[in-house]
Design a protein around this motif. Structure first.
Motif, PDB file in Angstrom:
ATOM      1  N   MET A 154       0.816  -1.201   0.000  1.00 19.17           N
ATOM      2  CA  MET A 154       0.000   0.000   0.000  1.00 19.17           C
ATOM      3  C   MET A 154       0.859   1.265   0.000  1.00 19.17           C
ATOM      4  O   MET A 154       0.394   2.299  -0.436  1.00 19.17           O
ATOM      5  CB  MET A 154      -0.923   0.017   1.216  1.00 19.17           C
ATOM      6  N   ASP A 155       2.063   1.144   0.501  1.00 16.40           N
ATOM      7  CA  ASP A 155       2.912   2.329   0.537  1.00 16.40           C
ATOM      8  C   ASP A 155       3.337   2.774  -0.857  1.00 16.40           C
ATOM      9  O   ASP A 155       3.637   3.950  -1.059  1.00 16.40           O
ATOM     10  CB  ASP A 155       4.149   2.054   1.376  1.00 16.40           C
ATOM     11  N   VAL A 156       3.353   1.817  -1.786  1.00 14.68           N
ATOM     12  CA  VAL A 156       3.752   2.157  -3.141  1.00 14.68           C
ATOM     13  C   VAL A 156       2.729   3.073  -3.816  1.00 14.68           C
ATOM     14  O   VAL A 156       3.069   3.855  -4.701  1.00 14.68           O
ATOM     15  CB  VAL A 156       4.017   0.876  -3.966  1.00 14.68           C
ATOM     16  N   LEU A 157       1.476   3.007  -3.378  1.00 14.29           N
ATOM     17  CA  LEU A 157       0.448   3.894  -3.938  1.00 14.29           C
ATOM     18  C   LEU A 157       0.730   5.352  -3.613  1.00 14.29           C
ATOM     19  O   LEU A 157       0.369   6.243  -4.390  1.00 14.29           O
ATOM     20  CB  LEU A 157      -0.929   3.504  -3.416  1.00 14.29           C
ATOM     21  N   LEU A 158       1.377   5.591  -2.524  1.00 13.95           N
ATOM     22  CA  LEU A 158       1.724   6.972  -2.179  1.00 13.95           C
ATOM     23  C   LEU A 158       2.735   7.551  -3.158  1.00 13.95           C
ATOM     24  O   LEU A 158       2.834   8.757  -3.334  1.00 13.95           O
ATOM     25  CB  LEU A 158       2.283   7.040  -0.757  1.00 13.95           C
ATOM     26  N   PHE A 159       3.482   6.682  -3.810  1.00 16.05           N
ATOM     27  CA  PHE A 159       4.420   7.125  -4.835  1.00 16.05           C
ATOM     28  C   PHE A 159       3.774   7.097  -6.222  1.00 16.05           C
ATOM     29  O   PHE A 159       3.976   8.013  -7.027  1.00 16.05           O
ATOM     30  CB  PHE A 159       5.653   6.221  -4.821  1.00 16.05           C
TER      31      PHE A 159
END
Length: 61
Positions: free
Chosen positions: A1-6
């Protein structure tokens, strides 16, 4: 899910660059004559040194 912030801001940035490029091309007349460039390559009149000689003109007195 952290990759969505990028990925979400990166996708928004890429789409903004694409829109800016599209409006730049539209403003500079890139889409004004779509058929002319496609047909211009078929004509040899633009370069008289490559044109075939017209034999009918040479026969006229």
């Amino acid at each position: 899910m952290d990759v969505l912030l990028f990925l979400i801001p990166f996708a928004l940035l890429l789409s903004a660059v694409g829109l800016i490029g599209f409006f730049w091309a539209l403003k500079n007349g890139q889409f004004d004559d779509l058929q002319g460039a496609a047909e211009r390559i078929l004509y040899t009149d633009d370069h008289p040194e490559h044109a075939e000689p017209n034999l009918d003109r040479e026969r006229e007195p």
